[in-house]
Design a protein around this motif. Structure first.
Motif, PDB file in Angstrom:
ATOM      1  N   ASP A 138       3.608  -0.220  -2.816  1.00 15.20           N
ATOM      2  CA  ASP A 138       4.186  -1.446  -3.385  1.00 15.20           C
ATOM      3  C   ASP A 138       4.401  -1.218  -4.876  1.00 15.20           C
ATOM      4  O   ASP A 138       3.648  -1.704  -5.715  1.00 15.20           O
ATOM      5  CB  ASP A 138       3.285  -2.638  -3.064  1.00 15.20           C
ATOM      6  CG  ASP A 138       3.068  -2.749  -1.553  1.00 15.20           C
ATOM      7  OD1 ASP A 138       2.214  -2.023  -1.015  1.00 15.20           O
ATOM      8  OD2 ASP A 138       3.792  -3.518  -0.915  1.00 15.20           O
ATOM      9  N   ASP A 166       7.152   0.388   0.411  1.00 12.47           N
ATOM     10  CA  ASP A 166       7.660  -0.624  -0.523  1.00 12.47           C
ATOM     11  C   ASP A 166       7.792   0.000  -1.911  1.00 12.47           C
ATOM     12  O   ASP A 166       7.011  -0.267  -2.825  1.00 12.47           O
ATOM     13  CB  ASP A 166       6.792  -1.888  -0.536  1.00 12.47           C
ATOM     14  CG  ASP A 166       7.074  -2.784   0.668  1.00 12.47           C
ATOM     15  OD1 ASP A 166       7.873  -2.363   1.548  1.00 12.47           O
ATOM     16  OD2 ASP A 166       6.500  -3.878   0.745  1.00 12.47           O
ATOM     17  N   ASN A 207       8.341  -2.275   4.603  1.00 11.97           N
ATOM     18  CA  ASN A 207       9.359  -3.232   5.048  1.00 11.97           C
ATOM     19  C   ASN A 207      10.504  -3.372   4.053  1.00 11.97           C
ATOM     20  O   ASN A 207      11.633  -3.685   4.439  1.00 11.97           O
ATOM     21  CB  ASN A 207       8.724  -4.601   5.327  1.00 11.97           C
ATOM     22  CG  ASN A 207       7.850  -5.089   4.203  1.00 11.97           C
ATOM     23  OD1 ASN A 207       6.894  -4.423   3.831  1.00 11.97           O
ATOM     24  ND2 ASN A 207       8.172  -6.254   3.650  1.00 11.97           N
ATOM     25  N   HIS A 208      10.235  -3.108   2.758  1.00 11.81           N
ATOM     26  CA  HIS A 208      11.311  -3.245   1.769  1.00 11.81           C
ATOM     27  C   HIS A 208      12.180  -1.986   1.664  1.00 11.81           C
ATOM     28  O   HIS A 208      13.038  -1.911   0.792  1.00 11.81           O
ATOM     29  CB  HIS A 208      10.742  -3.625   0.408  1.00 11.81           C
ATOM     30  CG  HIS A 208      10.297  -5.057   0.363  1.00 11.81           C
ATOM     31  ND1 HIS A 208      11.203  -6.107   0.336  1.00 11.81           N
ATOM     32  CD2 HIS A 208       9.064  -5.625   0.394  1.00 11.81           C
ATOM     33  CE1 HIS A 208      10.532  -7.255   0.320  1.00 11.81           C
ATOM     34  NE2 HIS A 208       9.241  -6.996   0.369  1.00 11.81           N
ATOM     35  N   HIS A 292       1.891   1.573   5.795  1.00  9.51           N
ATOM     36  CA  HIS A 292       2.193   0.421   4.945  1.00  9.51           C
ATOM     37  C   HIS A 292       1.387  -0.837   5.316  1.00  9.51           C
ATOM     38  O   HIS A 292       0.586  -1.326   4.529  1.00  9.51           O
ATOM     39  CB  HIS A 292       3.694   0.125   4.964  1.00  9.51           C
ATOM     40  CG  HIS A 292       4.068  -0.906   3.951  1.00  9.51           C
ATOM     41  ND1 HIS A 292       3.895  -0.704   2.600  1.00  9.51           N
ATOM     42  CD2 HIS A 292       4.562  -2.158   4.073  1.00  9.51           C
ATOM     43  CE1 HIS A 292       4.268  -1.777   1.935  1.00  9.51           C
ATOM     44  NE2 HIS A 292       4.680  -2.687   2.812  1.00  9.51           N
ATOM     45  N   HIS A 330       0.827  -3.032   1.282  1.00  4.41           N
ATOM     46  CA  HIS A 330       1.589  -4.195   1.738  1.00  4.41           C
ATOM     47  C   HIS A 330       1.073  -5.548   1.266  1.00  4.41           C
ATOM     48  O   HIS A 330       1.851  -6.485   1.120  1.00  4.41           O
ATOM     49  CB  HIS A 330       1.665  -4.183   3.274  1.00  4.41           C
ATOM     50  CG  HIS A 330       2.522  -5.225   3.923  1.00  4.41           C
ATOM     51  ND1 HIS A 330       3.840  -5.448   3.551  1.00  4.41           N
ATOM     52  CD2 HIS A 330       2.266  -6.094   4.927  1.00  4.41           C
ATOM     53  CE1 HIS A 330       4.336  -6.415   4.319  1.00  4.41           C
ATOM     54  NE2 HIS A 330       3.412  -6.827   5.141  1.00  4.41           N
TER      55      HIS A 330
HETATM   56 FE   LIG Z   1       5.317  -4.616   2.299  1.00  4.97          FE
END
Ligand SMILES: [Fe+2]
Length: 416
Positions: A138, A166, A207-208, A292, A330
């Motif tokens: 992240d 991320d 996810n990003h 993640h 995450h």
């Molecule tokens: Fe995430």
């Protein structure tokens, strides 16, 4: 000295040196820096490297070569690069993969004589010196936050960096390409030592990285993955197809990078791969899964779908294979779990999970440690994990963006 499998090799020897002198001596500090520079590995980090040297569109006529040589020697060797597009950009990426290097050896490299010279160090063949890695995830909500943590991590002179997803928050979208430019700027500006050493980075998917965040049964091929997550697959050689993978450092360290439902389902093919990958490395002293979405969230709901899938499919494999440490992300916090075995605290057989991804992002309120059986520590704070590997143990120093130590943890190696 060097050898490559598939890349044409051209010795330009002293010609470039002569040209550099002919054009006047240019101080190294005044030479051009690339708009992006990523070192990583797809093969054994003790004997190989992958160099991505980015170029602006106006430099597209520069020959696609990267020059390299053992640090401090005289003759440059030119490696023909694969010229790749920077997704959703007119920038270009020159990529070379160099193999058959010497372990624990310094090599310098540059894009051309007019450009700055950097260097890297191959990993040792055995763990006869401590290895330092800095881990987190992240990474870039704000460039200033990312750069601050980069600087704090670099104070520890890490051999390499691990980011479990991320990265730039590009979400696979064309409109977010500037977030990737900021990410690359931050790396070039702050992930380099004062002497010019560049630590390789090992990244995983979050996810990003992908449009929509999760595969949602939309993905049937690598082409689908590259269409939905173009930056991730375009800008990083590892893990590449299919989005998860393992790197083996000799026989003393393996980083196992998973994909928690972003471009690959957890159940099925990936879990079969995880099972085989862990079992095949029963003698590796430091075998570290990184992914993640946390199995043991410090912020989000315990029953969120992806966390449940990690606990159902991967956690039993970690326990079967005597994994000591897994790295999660995450949730944008710092957390340390209790040692966990079969859904309970177990100091003897338990797996320790560290996370939860707050390298350079806004942080979130955490669960109450007293009320959450699996949490030993949780803080709403940006952090990096500085992990030093020894033959019999690892020491984790958890640092904040000021390089102040939050806590430190000693974890035995798997053979102890
Ligand atoms: Fe995430």
């Amino acid at each position: 000295m060097f050898c490559t499998k598939s890349i044409k090799l051209a010795v330009i020897s002293i010609l470039s040196t002569v040209l550099a002198f002919a054009s006047g001596l240019v101080a190294e500090s005044e030479k051009n820096t690339p708009p992006g520079l990523i070192l990583t590995w797809t093969g054994d980090p003790t004997t190989s490297i992958v160099i991505d040297w980015h170029r602006m569109a106006e430099d597209k006529d520069t020959p696609a070569f990267i020059q390299a040589r053992p640090r401090g020697t005289d003759n440059w060797v030119a490696f023909e690069a694969e010229r790749l597009p920077f997704p959703h950009s007119d920038r270009i990426v020159d990529r070379v993969s160099i193999e058959n290097l010497q372990p624990d050896t310094e090599y310098e490299f540059r894009g051309s004589p007019e450009e700055k010279t950097y260097w890297f160090r191959t990993m040792p063949a055995t763990l006869d010196r401590p290895i330092v890695l800095s881990a987190g995830g992240d990474v870039r909500h704000e460039k200033s936050w990312m750069s601050a943590m980069n600087r704090a991590a670099m104070e520890h002179d890490p051999d390499f960096i691990v980011w479990g997803g991320d990265l730039a928050y590009g979400n696979g979208r064309r409109r977010n390409v500037s977030r990737w430019y900021e990410f690359m700027d931050s790396m070039v500006e702050t992930l380099v030592t004062p002497e010019g050493r560049v630590p390789p980075v090992i990244v995983g998917m979050g996810n990003h990285e992908i449009r929509g965040g999760y595969h949602r049964n939309r993905i049937n091929s690598q082409a689908d993955r590259e269409r939905l997550a173009p930056y991730f697959y375009g800008l990083f050689a590892f893990p590449g197809d299919p989005g998860y993978g393992v790197l083996d450092f000799g026989d003393y360290l393996s980083i196992v990078m998973g994909d928690t439902e972003h471009s690959n389902p957890i159940p099925g093919v990936q879990t079969d791969w995880m099972r085989t990958t862990l079992r095949q490395r029963s003698n590796v002293a430091h075998l570290i899964p990184v992914y993640h979405v946390p199995a043991w969230p410090s912020v989000r709901d315990f029953d969120n779908r992806e966390s449940r899938l990690v606990r159902e499919h991967w956690v039993p494999l970690f326990e079967e294979n005597r994994i000591r440490l897994a790295l999660e992300n995450h949730d944008h916090s710092y957390k340390r779990t209790v040692p966990i075995f079969r859904n309970a605290e177990d100091a003897g057989r338990g797996v320790l999970y560290l996370g939860d991804g707050s390298w350079g992002v806004g942080t979130r309120d955490v669960h109450d440690v007293e009320e959450t059986w699996y949490l030993a520590e949780a803080q709403k704070i940006r952090h990096s994990l500085v992990i030093t590997l020894y033959p019999d143990r690892k020491i984790v120093r958890v640092i904040d963006a000021d390089n102040s130590e939050i806590e430190s943890i000693i974890i035995p190696a798997r053979n102890q």
